[in-house]
Design a protein around this motif. Structure first.
Motif: not given
Length: 177
Positions: A137-152
């Protein structure tokens, strides 16, 4: 004594830089801004240094003064230098997939745990080396906030975002303990 032609330039900037660093430990010394010009403020700092270290207080930098500044500067660096960086992420191509267990997740989870105290949206993970549940969940949060593809998936770009957040909010913030 430094010759007249050397009262401006890199040797003076080096002297000022060393005296400035020394002033963080020996707080009676004036804190110089290295500009490469030997003017009154630098002369006062040299006199203060000479007095503090029992040298003739002339305000000029002879060999004995220069050598003493260098010795004290090197000793001071042992106290004032920051620890060297540690490369934590193994390689540019390394990834941690959801469900993986790896020793590297301990560091990642610990960083997320620290950040959870200062950033809304990051949940406190269990530091167990497994990339499951809250860690994903934290990896997804980080990817979302950073504009990266949300893969986890924890990859180099996700690591870079985490490292930058950690440096900004934890390492460089003296108020966070």
């Amino acid at each position: 004594m430094l010759p007249e032609r050397l009262l401006i330039g890199q040797p003076i900037r080096s002297l000022q830089t060393m005296l400035r660093e020394i002033s963080f430990v020996y707080t009676d010394l004036p804190r110089l801004i290295p500009d490469g010009v030997f003017e009154e403020e630098t002369r006062r700092a040299v006199v203060s240094f000479q007095q503090l270290f029992n040298l003739p207080a002339t305000g000029t930098v002879d060999n004995d003064t220069w050598d003493a500044v260098v010795v004290v500067y090197r000793q001071t660096l042992k106290v004032t230098s920051r620890p060297g960086p540690c490369a934590v992420y193994p390689a540019n191509t390394y990834t941690v997939e959801p469900g993986d267990s790896t020793i590297h997740m301990y560091v990642i989870q610990s960083m997320f745990k620290s950040l959870s105290h200062v950033l809304d949206g990051i949940r406190v993970p269990v530091v167990d080396g497994r990339h499951t549940g809250v860690s994903v969940e934290n990896a997804l949060w980080l990817q979302r906030r950073g504009g990266l593809e949300e893969t986890g998936i924890f990859d180099m770009r996700t690591w870079d975002l985490l490292a930058r957040l950690y440096c900004t909010y934890i390492t460089r913030n003296p108020k966070v303990h």
